[in-house]
Design an enzyme around this catalytic site. Structure first.
Site, short mmCIF file in Angstrom:
data_model
loop_
_atom_site.label_atom_id
_atom_site.label_comp_id
_atom_site.label_asym_id
_atom_site.label_seq_id
_atom_site.Cartn_x
_atom_site.Cartn_y
_atom_site.Cartn_z
N SER A 154 0.91 -1.30 -0.04
CA SER A 154 0.05 -0.12 0.05
C SER A 154 0.94 1.13 0.03
O SER A 154 0.40 2.23 -0.35
CB SER A 154 -0.97 0.05 1.06
N SER B 6 8.04 4.77 17.84
CA SER B 6 8.57 6.17 17.24
C SER B 6 8.83 7.42 18.22
O SER B 6 8.20 7.23 19.35
CB SER B 6 7.38 6.84 16.09
N TYR C 110 -1.61 9.13 14.42
CA TYR C 110 -0.66 8.09 14.38
C TYR C 110 0.24 7.98 15.55
O TYR C 110 0.26 6.78 15.94
CB TYR C 110 0.24 8.89 13.08
N LYS D 211 0.75 4.34 18.05
CA LYS D 211 2.04 3.87 18.46
C LYS D 211 2.01 3.60 19.97
O LYS D 211 2.26 2.60 20.59
CB LYS D 211 3.21 4.75 17.99
N ASN E 226 6.40 14.91 3.09
CA ASN E 226 6.20 15.59 4.15
C ASN E 226 7.47 15.64 4.92
O ASN E 226 7.61 16.56 5.70
CB ASN E 226 5.26 14.49 5.38
P1 NAD Z 1 6.81 2.48 4.75
O1 NAD Z 1 5.54 3.05 4.64
O2 NAD Z 1 7.97 2.79 3.79
O3 NAD Z 1 6.77 0.74 5.57
C1 NAD Z 1 5.76 0.49 5.90
C2 NAD Z 1 5.24 -0.68 5.16
O4 NAD Z 1 4.04 -1.62 5.58
C3 NAD Z 1 4.83 -0.54 3.49
O5 NAD Z 1 5.49 -1.33 2.75
C4 NAD Z 1 3.33 -0.72 3.55
O6 NAD Z 1 3.17 -1.02 2.07
C5 NAD Z 1 3.13 -1.71 4.52
N1 NAD Z 1 1.97 -1.76 5.04
C6 NAD Z 1 1.04 -0.88 5.53
N2 NAD Z 1 0.00 -1.51 6.30
C7 NAD Z 1 0.08 -2.74 6.04
C8 NAD Z 1 -0.89 -4.00 6.33
N3 NAD Z 1 -2.14 -3.64 6.75
N4 NAD Z 1 -0.68 -5.15 5.64
C9 NAD Z 1 0.66 -5.48 5.23
N5 NAD Z 1 1.62 -4.29 5.17
C10 NAD Z 1 1.13 -2.97 5.30
O7 NAD Z 1 7.39 3.08 6.32
P2 NAD Z 1 8.95 3.27 6.98
O8 NAD Z 1 9.07 4.50 7.09
O9 NAD Z 1 9.59 2.13 6.46
O10 NAD Z 1 8.30 2.80 8.44
C11 NAD Z 1 8.33 1.43 8.94
C12 NAD Z 1 7.62 1.62 10.34
O11 NAD Z 1 8.47 2.38 11.22
C13 NAD Z 1 6.29 1.90 10.56
O12 NAD Z 1 5.53 1.29 11.34
C14 NAD Z 1 6.40 3.43 10.95
O13 NAD Z 1 5.19 4.00 11.63
C15 NAD Z 1 7.62 3.36 11.92
N6 NAD Z 1 8.48 4.51 11.93
C16 NAD Z 1 8.80 5.31 10.93
C17 NAD Z 1 9.52 6.34 10.65
C18 NAD Z 1 9.96 7.12 9.50
O14 NAD Z 1 10.15 8.36 9.77
N7 NAD Z 1 10.11 6.51 8.57
C19 NAD Z 1 9.61 6.96 12.17
C20 NAD Z 1 9.28 6.33 13.28
C21 NAD Z 1 8.72 5.14 13.10
C1 UD1 Z 2 7.61 13.98 11.40
C2 UD1 Z 2 6.56 13.49 12.23
C3 UD1 Z 2 7.01 12.59 13.36
C4 UD1 Z 2 7.65 11.47 13.03
C5 UD1 Z 2 9.01 11.91 12.57
C6 UD1 Z 2 9.70 11.00 11.91
C7 UD1 Z 2 4.89 15.18 11.46
C8 UD1 Z 2 4.22 16.59 12.01
N1 UD1 Z 2 5.83 14.54 12.45
O1 UD1 Z 2 8.47 14.92 12.29
O2 UD1 Z 2 5.38 12.18 14.08
O3 UD1 Z 2 7.87 10.63 14.13
O4 UD1 Z 2 8.79 12.84 11.20
O5 UD1 Z 2 9.61 10.12 10.96
O6 UD1 Z 2 4.93 15.05 10.24
N2 UD1 Z 2 10.71 20.92 7.97
C9 UD1 Z 2 10.85 22.03 7.19
N3 UD1 Z 2 10.18 21.80 5.82
C10 UD1 Z 2 9.71 20.63 5.26
C11 UD1 Z 2 9.76 19.60 6.03
C12 UD1 Z 2 10.07 19.75 7.38
O7 UD1 Z 2 11.26 22.90 7.69
O8 UD1 Z 2 9.37 20.73 4.12
C13 UD1 Z 2 11.34 20.93 9.18
C14 UD1 Z 2 10.27 20.72 10.48
O9 UD1 Z 2 9.64 21.50 10.81
C15 UD1 Z 2 11.35 19.94 11.46
C16 UD1 Z 2 12.20 19.31 10.55
O10 UD1 Z 2 12.38 19.72 9.29
O11 UD1 Z 2 11.82 20.85 12.07
C17 UD1 Z 2 12.16 17.69 10.40
O12 UD1 Z 2 11.09 17.29 9.79
P1 UD1 Z 2 10.31 15.97 9.61
O13 UD1 Z 2 11.51 15.44 8.53
O14 UD1 Z 2 9.00 16.15 8.94
O15 UD1 Z 2 10.38 15.24 10.98
P2 UD1 Z 2 9.62 15.61 12.06
O16 UD1 Z 2 9.13 16.95 12.22
O17 UD1 Z 2 10.72 15.17 13.21
#
Ligand code: NAD
Ligand code: UD1
Length: 337
Positions: free
Chosen positions: A34, A124, A148, A152, A197
């Protein structure tokens, strides 16, 4: 015996699958694609010269998950699958609660029914909300500010309750700080759908010419240069953190911060990205993003001591690896238009 990786086609999952295969472990990935592409797993196979079993399934479907446990001998599970976009979770809370909670409860139930008790879960740093103590220890108060983050916290609580119900459980809850970067080959990396994002993918798309300029969300925070400070961690270090967590599973359930303990501001990221890519990164200061905090910084001592793991890849490597991925794959895993 295999390790089941839910969400293994995604960003952090695919890097962790590489690390597991390189360590000689057998891996089964279940992902509904997805938010990912099967191409990531093809690249994983090419990179490692090893096969990985892939099951396309939505794990909110308990019978699909049971079928995976019945056709493979699973010794432990790393659970990445979930939806992760904060803004989307505010707009569609029920979709987030449904997907993230039901999938996790299904997984815990299927594991117990198939005599599998070892779990590593992706939590997270978002669970710390606006932190009062910096750097943030695992004992800091928690509180989510969006659905979200709520999912967690709720899954963490469910894991604690489940672990308390049977002494066979060994569950590690890993609170990631800000994962960035890519595999050093540049063949797998983060491939967000639509405008990113998160800061680093956005900066990389500006560097490669896909977007015009970065909006810096506020320069009036209480930080050294006024822009937000985060604890960015290289995704390869994060992947290795999962291997360490599997090697050091606690009795019951425990929680670990995975971060570096070092902070970088938005302007630090833009400047370092410019240096490593050789590209100008046009940017402008805009309003703060609602819900953002000034500083997020891990205290990673517990993981260093108990998991014998440390994140040592620095900011330049994070951004040069992110740039290599972006430059080699300007459209991510998609074919060029
Ligand atoms: P991602 O979206 O790249 O990977 C998540 C995967 O889960 C995707 O491949 C998606 O297709 C799959 N998925 C979602 N719902 C599903 C379902 N119901 N059944 C089967 N597959 C499903 O995200 P990521 O960045 O690799 O993150 C992995 C995990 O780490 C997530 O749980 C996310 O919340 C957590 N996390 C990510 C970040 C970050 O910044 N990337 C930070 C903190 C925590
Ligand atoms: C985001 C998520 C948080 C998640 C974390 C790690 C939101 C509101 N929060 O936070 O839940 O745990 O990622 O994946 O989405 N920034 C800019 N311009 C941009 C994008 C970001 O200035 O276009 C700034 C933000 O204000 C922040 C920093 O860059 O100060 C990092 O942003 P981002 O990468 O989105 O991570 P988090 O804000 O930590």
């Amino acid at each position: 015996m295999s390790i089941l990786v839910t969400g293994g086609a995604g960003y952090i999952g695919s890097h962790t699958v590489v690390a597991l295969l390189e360590r000689g472990r057998d891996v089964v990935v279940v992902d509904d694609l997805s938010n990912s592409s099967e191409e990531s797993l093809n690249r994983v196979r090419e990179l490692t010269g090893r096969d990985v079993t892939f099951v396309k399934a939505d794990i909110t479907d308990r019978s699909a998950l049971d079928a995976v446990f019945e056709s493979h001998t699973i010794e432990s599970v790393i659970h990445f699958a979930g939806l992760k976009a904060v803004g989307e979770s505010v707009a569609e809370p029920l979709r987030y609660y449904q997907n993230n909670l039901v999938s996790s409860m299904n997984l815990l139930g299927a594991m117990a029914d198939h005599d599998c008790w070892d779990l590593v879960f992706s939590s997270s740093a978002t669970v710390y909300g606006d932190p009062e103590i910096l750097p943030i220890p695992e004992t800091a108060p928690t509180g989510a500010t969006n659905p979200y983050g709520q999912t967690k916290l709720m899954i963490e609580d469910i894991c604690r309750d489940v672990a308390a119900s049977d002494p066979r459980w060994r569950i590690s809850l890993l609170r990631y700080f800000n994962p960035v970067g890519a595999h050093p080959s540049g063949n797998i990396g983060e491939d967000p759908n639509g405008p990113p994002n998160n800061l680093v993918p956005y900066v990389m798309q500006v560097a490669v010419g896909r977007r015009d300029k970065v909006s810096v969300f506020g320069d009036d925070y209480d930080t050294a240069d006024g822009t937000g400070v985060r604890d960015y961690i290289h995704v390869v270090d994060l992947a290795l953190g999962h291997l360490a967590a599997l090697d050091h599973l606690p009795k019951g359930c425990d929680v670990y911060n995975l971060g570096t303990g070092n902070g970088a501001s938005v302007l630090d990221i833009i400047e370092t990205a410019r240096d490593v890519s050789g590209q100008e990164i046009p940017h402008e200061i805009t309003d703060r993003r609602p819900g953002d905090i000034a500083t997020s910084l891990a205290d990673p001592t517990k993981a260093q001591t108990e998991l014998e793991w440390r994140a040592d890849r620095g900011l330049e490597l994070m951004l040069s690896d992110a740039w290599r991925w972006q430059e080699k794959n300007p459209n991510g895993f998609n074919e060029p238009d």
